[in-house]
Design a protein around this motif. Structure first.
Motif, PDB file in Angstrom:
ATOM      1  N   THR A 149       0.959  -1.430  -0.315  1.00 65.81           N
ATOM      2  CA  THR A 149      -0.310   0.376   0.369  1.00 65.81           C
ATOM      3  C   THR A 149       0.718   1.035   0.196  1.00 65.81           C
ATOM      4  N   PHE A 150       0.261   2.158  -0.846  1.00 65.68           N
ATOM      5  CA  PHE A 150       1.348   3.724  -1.296  1.00 65.68           C
ATOM      6  C   PHE A 150       0.351   4.791  -1.202  1.00 65.68           C
ATOM      7  N   GLY A 151       0.890   6.162  -0.289  1.00 69.77           N
ATOM      8  CA  GLY A 151      -0.415   6.907  -0.203  1.00 69.77           C
ATOM      9  C   GLY A 151       0.186   7.962  -0.955  1.00 69.77           C
ATOM     10  N   PHE A 181       0.888  -1.654  -7.317  1.00 65.69           N
ATOM     11  CA  PHE A 181       1.101  -0.510  -5.853  1.00 65.69           C
ATOM     12  C   PHE A 181       0.069  -1.064  -5.099  1.00 65.69           C
ATOM     13  N   ASP A 182      -0.781  -0.945  -4.423  1.00 59.49           N
ATOM     14  CA  ASP A 182      -2.731  -0.733  -3.496  1.00 59.49           C
ATOM     15  C   ASP A 182      -2.174   1.216  -3.358  1.00 59.49           C
ATOM     16  N   ILE A 183      -2.401   1.133  -4.372  1.00 59.59           N
ATOM     17  CA  ILE A 183      -2.606   3.576  -4.150  1.00 59.59           C
ATOM     18  C   ILE A 183      -3.577   3.839  -3.343  1.00 59.59           C
ATOM     19  N   ILE A 184      -3.367   4.455  -2.044  1.00 59.28           N
ATOM     20  CA  ILE A 184      -3.876   4.901  -1.227  1.00 59.28           C
ATOM     21  C   ILE A 184      -4.402   6.689  -1.759  1.00 59.28           C
ATOM     22  N   VAL A 185      -5.424   7.417  -2.543  1.00 60.13           N
ATOM     23  CA  VAL A 185      -5.078   8.466  -2.052  1.00 60.13           C
ATOM     24  C   VAL A 185      -6.706   9.224  -1.179  1.00 60.13           C
ATOM     25  N   ASN A 186      -5.276  10.217  -0.739  1.00 58.06           N
ATOM     26  CA  ASN A 186      -6.159  10.516   0.339  1.00 58.06           C
ATOM     27  C   ASN A 186      -5.291  12.473   0.714  1.00 58.06           C
ATOM     28  N   ASP A 199      -1.094   1.086   7.704  1.00 60.26           N
ATOM     29  CA  ASP A 199      -2.093   1.293   6.792  1.00 60.26           C
ATOM     30  C   ASP A 199      -1.424   1.662   6.084  1.00 60.26           C
ATOM     31  N   ILE A 200      -0.763   2.142   5.432  1.00 57.35           N
ATOM     32  CA  ILE A 200       0.303   2.309   4.570  1.00 57.35           C
ATOM     33  C   ILE A 200       1.435   1.553   4.696  1.00 57.35           C
ATOM     34  N   GLU A 201       2.436   1.407   3.524  1.00 52.32           N
ATOM     35  CA  GLU A 201       3.619   0.834   3.961  1.00 52.32           C
ATOM     36  C   GLU A 201       4.795   2.258   3.999  1.00 52.32           C
ATOM     37  N   GLY A 202       4.336   3.150   2.319  1.00 54.63           N
ATOM     38  CA  GLY A 202       5.017   3.977   1.980  1.00 54.63           C
ATOM     39  C   GLY A 202       3.562   4.869   1.555  1.00 54.63           C
TER      40      GLY A 202
END
Length: 327
Positions: A149-151, A181-186, A199-202
């Motif tokens: 997971t990557f933000g 990647f599992d991209i998280i947008v916030n 909850d995110i790795e980077g």
């Protein structure tokens, strides 16, 4: 595209780097070697007042409080109205200011909305958003984070610049929608909490959002760089002759720019002195305006966090050497 560069200190104060017509750039992609200009609606003209829209900034507050603005207003016989908003691109595009500080990555999207011509006539800051990981993690590159997971805060801004460079240096796809990647947008501050909680790795996160974590040593910079401008220097400019990539630039409508050379000179001269003041007074500016640097004076760790942020800004200074554009 017409490219204009200044060849002497006497002319560089009023010469833009690039001018583009929208009709000639109907399809635009951002590369590392070209700055793009935008087009949008016109603003009412006032010979004595110039409206400048920008995101909240400690340098502007320092300029106001130390008399730099008053000095140049008096010297040039002009007045400047500083308009503070987090949505400066939309405010400017709506015709509510003659000049703006906005991300150069905003320009292509703005260009599609209008037939006017715009000019980038100065540089405001450099690409300054780094990639953070937990200090005790094994990751030494974004490639190491494949499948994790990557933000990011969205498809533009520093995420876009990082994606362009990492595709070249590591052959990875960090764009939203990637299957690597599992991209998280916030938001930056939400990503800070997600990184802290695991909850995110980077993530690509502004330093102001993670001050407690990097002060305590909980997180570290990936590649030991404070943003895209440093990564560009390390991988694309071995001679280190260019301090880029830009983050925000100064933007004006070409019609206004061409008809107001004295106002342009006034603005750039004022900002050049502000950059010098930053160089000489970084610690004092951070102490004066801690909230602009993600610091909470009520925090029990305030002094340690202030010192950590001061060290960070000195080591990874995201302001350019000069406001003026050159070759």
């Amino acid at each position: 595209m017409q490219q204009l560069t200044a060849n002497s200190p006497e002319t560089r104060r009023v010469v833009p780097l690039v001018i583009l017509k929208v009709s000639r750039v109907s399809r635009i992609s951002l590369g590392l070697s070209t700055l793009l200009l935008c087009a949008c609606g016109s603003a009412p003209d006032d010979e004595n007042l110039v409206r400048f829209v920008f995101a909240p900034d400690a340098i502007v507050r320092y300029m106001e409080d130390t008399g730099i603005i008053e000095k140049y207003e008096r010297q040039y016989g002009k007045r400047i109205d500083f308009i503070e908003t987090w949505d400066e691109a939309a405010f400017f595009a709506g015709g509510h200011a003659e000049r703006a500080s906005t991300g150069d990555y905003e320009v292509p999207a703005m260009m599609r909305e209008s037939d006017d011509e715009f000019v980038i006539f100065g540089i405001y800051n450099l690409g300054r958003v780094p990639i953070w990981v937990k200090t005790d993690s094994p990751y030494q590159s974004v490639a190491d984070l494949r499948g994790k997971t990557f933000g990011v805060t969205g498809p533009l801004s520093s995420a876009m610049i990082w994606a362009v460079m990492l595709a070249e240096t590591e052959g990875i796809d960090l764009t939203i929608g990637t299957d690597e990647f599992d991209i998280i947008v916030n938001s930056h501050f939400a990503l800070s909490e997600l990184l802290r909680s695991g909850d995110i790795e980077g993530g690509i996160i502004i330093a102001e959002a993670v001050v407690p974590q990097f002060t305590s040593g909980e997180i570290r910079l990936l590649y030991d760089v404070g943003g895209t401008w440093e990564d560009y220097r390390d991988h694309f400019d071995p001679a280190r002759a260019h301090k880029g990539v830009p983050g925000n630039i100064f933007l004006a409508r070409r019609e206004w720019f061409d008809s107001h050379p004295e106002e342009v000179e006034f603005f750039l001269a004022m900002w050049e002195e502000a950059l010098q003041a930053w160089r000489e007074n970084q610690e004092d500016i951070i102490r004066r305006y801690p909230e602009e640097f993600g610091l909470d004076p009520a925090s029990e760790n305030f002094e340690a966090e202030r010192q950590a942020m001061t060290r960070y800004t000195i080591e990874h200074d995201w302001l350019p050497d000069s406001v003026y554009l050159d070759e």
